[in-house]
Design a protein around this motif. Structure first.
Motif, PDB file in Angstrom:
ATOM      1  N   TYR A  14       0.818  -1.208   0.000  1.00 43.69           N
ATOM      2  CA  TYR A  14       0.000   0.000   0.000  1.00 43.69           C
ATOM      3  C   TYR A  14       0.852   1.259   0.000  1.00 43.69           C
ATOM      4  O   TYR A  14       1.949   1.290   0.570  1.00 43.69           O
ATOM      5  CB  TYR A  14      -0.894   0.039   1.243  1.00 43.69           C
ATOM      6  CG  TYR A  14      -1.900  -1.085   1.317  1.00 43.69           C
ATOM      7  CD1 TYR A  14      -3.126  -0.992   0.672  1.00 43.69           C
ATOM      8  CD2 TYR A  14      -1.607  -2.236   2.043  1.00 43.69           C
ATOM      9  CE1 TYR A  14      -4.049  -2.024   0.755  1.00 43.69           C
ATOM     10  CE2 TYR A  14      -2.531  -3.273   2.124  1.00 43.69           C
ATOM     11  CZ  TYR A  14      -3.743  -3.166   1.481  1.00 43.69           C
ATOM     12  OH  TYR A  14      -4.646  -4.191   1.556  1.00 43.69           O
ATOM     13  N   GLU A  15       0.305   2.315  -0.620  1.00 44.21           N
ATOM     14  CA  GLU A  15       0.882   3.644  -0.466  1.00 44.21           C
ATOM     15  C   GLU A  15       0.394   4.201   0.864  1.00 44.21           C
ATOM     16  O   GLU A  15      -0.795   4.164   1.165  1.00 44.21           O
ATOM     17  CB  GLU A  15       0.452   4.564  -1.613  1.00 44.21           C
ATOM     18  CG  GLU A  15       1.038   5.961  -1.516  1.00 44.21           C
ATOM     19  CD  GLU A  15       0.609   6.865  -2.654  1.00 44.21           C
ATOM     20  OE1 GLU A  15       0.836   8.092  -2.532  1.00 44.21           O
ATOM     21  OE2 GLU A  15       0.047   6.369  -3.652  1.00 44.21           O
ATOM     22  N   VAL A  16       1.307   4.722   1.663  1.00 45.90           N
ATOM     23  CA  VAL A  16       0.985   5.185   3.012  1.00 45.90           C
ATOM     24  C   VAL A  16       0.981   6.711   3.070  1.00 45.90           C
ATOM     25  O   VAL A  16       1.867   7.370   2.513  1.00 45.90           O
ATOM     26  CB  VAL A  16       1.998   4.630   4.036  1.00 45.90           C
ATOM     27  CG1 VAL A  16       1.898   5.357   5.369  1.00 45.90           C
ATOM     28  CG2 VAL A  16       1.784   3.133   4.221  1.00 45.90           C
ATOM     29  N   LEU A  17      -0.012   7.269   3.754  1.00 40.73           N
ATOM     30  CA  LEU A  17      -0.047   8.687   4.082  1.00 40.73           C
ATOM     31  C   LEU A  17       0.009   8.797   5.605  1.00 40.73           C
ATOM     32  O   LEU A  17      -0.919   8.354   6.295  1.00 40.73           O
ATOM     33  CB  LEU A  17      -1.325   9.347   3.557  1.00 40.73           C
ATOM     34  CG  LEU A  17      -1.522   9.350   2.037  1.00 40.73           C
ATOM     35  CD1 LEU A  17      -2.855   9.997   1.678  1.00 40.73           C
ATOM     36  CD2 LEU A  17      -0.381  10.070   1.336  1.00 40.73           C
ATOM     37  N   LEU A  18       1.092   9.341   6.124  1.00 44.35           N
ATOM     38  CA  LEU A  18       1.243   9.479   7.578  1.00 44.35           C
ATOM     39  C   LEU A  18       0.470  10.703   8.066  1.00 44.35           C
ATOM     40  O   LEU A  18       0.562  11.785   7.477  1.00 44.35           O
ATOM     41  CB  LEU A  18       2.714   9.621   7.949  1.00 44.35           C
ATOM     42  CG  LEU A  18       3.579   8.370   7.769  1.00 44.35           C
ATOM     43  CD1 LEU A  18       5.036   8.691   8.068  1.00 44.35           C
ATOM     44  CD2 LEU A  18       3.092   7.242   8.656  1.00 44.35           C
ATOM     45  N   THR A  19      -0.276  10.517   9.152  1.00 45.36           N
ATOM     46  CA  THR A  19      -1.146  11.579   9.656  1.00 45.36           C
ATOM     47  C   THR A  19      -1.054  11.631  11.173  1.00 45.36           C
ATOM     48  O   THR A  19      -1.291  10.630  11.850  1.00 45.36           O
ATOM     49  CB  THR A  19      -2.612  11.318   9.240  1.00 45.36           C
ATOM     50  OG1 THR A  19      -2.652  11.022   7.839  1.00 45.36           O
ATOM     51  CG2 THR A  19      -3.479  12.526   9.503  1.00 45.36           C
ATOM     52  N   ASP A  20      -0.715  12.783  11.706  1.00 41.22           N
ATOM     53  CA  ASP A  20      -0.523  12.922  13.152  1.00 41.22           C
ATOM     54  C   ASP A  20      -1.867  13.105  13.848  1.00 41.22           C
ATOM     55  O   ASP A  20      -2.626  14.033  13.527  1.00 41.22           O
ATOM     56  CB  ASP A  20       0.383  14.123  13.429  1.00 41.22           C
ATOM     57  CG  ASP A  20       0.880  14.157  14.870  1.00 41.22           C
ATOM     58  OD1 ASP A  20       0.449  13.304  15.675  1.00 41.22           O
ATOM     59  OD2 ASP A  20       1.698  15.039  15.181  1.00 41.22           O
TER      60      ASP A  20
END
Length: 256
Positions: free
Chosen positions: A232-238
């Motif tokens: 998967y392509e990951v989008l990091l989100t705080d």
């Protein structure tokens, strides 16, 4: 694939929200606002139209819109939150749901049944429902009956430790689950490919799939690595400020 997402900006009263982890401290409101903006941008990057609702000061937890309804491809099911302080949030969501669903396809859970969307995990046309402190037997009975009327199916999953079902198990499509704690060996999920989240990163199990990308909370490197390894392509989100209120990535949106 999802086309729409509904979110609600955090209210200033957010700092008074419900928590089971007071040791994490009170949320920093200004930082929570910035994190919410970044969350909306990440969702928009996944190709969905993001409907942004204004804050509800009367409801400190109202940014956690997932608990107000379950949205399926056939109908919207308005919840009846098990936390008394949140009972009005579902009613406040109704005008927005009417923008997307005709009146005859908006259903609701009635008292004495309780159900919160955080206890519902969609896998195709099947919905797993956690029986928890917030979702009771009668709420599940009503929910499954509504699903059946629309040709959908569902099944109950008893919870032992966590607040909500999706606190510890989340479906990221392709027959793949992120699992932690009590969900690692639950027989209900035997058939799936599992990404096992280590205990020290348990919060990181709450990821969301949005149109072939996966939003992963910032600060959980094992989860990030394993999701990437799974293709998967990951989008990091705080979401550090929302964690202080038992909230995570899935809690902050309705995706449909």
């Amino acid at each position: 694939m999802f086309q729409n997402v509904i979110v609600r900006k955090p209210a200033r009263s957010l700092v008074e929200g419900i928590t089971s982890a007071p040791e994490l401290g009170r949320p920093d409101y200004d930082l929570a606002v910035k994190q919410h903006q970044a969350y909306r941008e990440a969702l928009a990057a996944c190709g969905v139209k993001v409907r942004v609702l204004e804050p509800l000061e009367a409801y400190p937890d109202s940014c956690f819109v997932e608990d107000t309804a379950v949205l399926t491809r056939h109908c919207a099911i308005v919840s009846n939150p098990g936390a008394a302080s949140r009972n009005g949030e579902a009613r406040e969501m109704l005008p927005t749901l009417r923008e997307f669903f005709p009146p005859e396809r908006i259903e609701s859970i009635q008292t004495p049944g309780t159900l919160e969307g955080g206890d519902v995990m969609m896998v195709g046309d099947h919905f797993y429902v956690g029986r928890s402190a917030r979702t009771n037997e009668e709420g599940i009975r009503q929910f499954l009956a509504i699903l059946n009327r629309y040709g959908l199916t569902g099944s109950e999953v008893p919870l032992e430790k966590v607040l909500h079902l999706k606190t510890g198990v989340n479906y990221i499509e392709n027959d793949t689950l992120l699992v932690s704690g009590e969900f690692v060996d639950k027989p209900e999920f035997r058939r799936f490919r599992k990404i096992v989240v280590p205990p020290e990163e348990a919060y990181g199990a709450n990821c969301i799939w949005v149109n072939d990308r996966v939003l992963v909370p910032l600060g959980y490197p094992t989860v990030e690595r394993e999701v990437r390894k799974a293709g998967y392509e990951v989008l990091l989100t705080d979401t550090s400020e929302y964690r202080k209120l038992d909230g995570g990535l899935s809690c902050l949106s309705l995706r449909f």
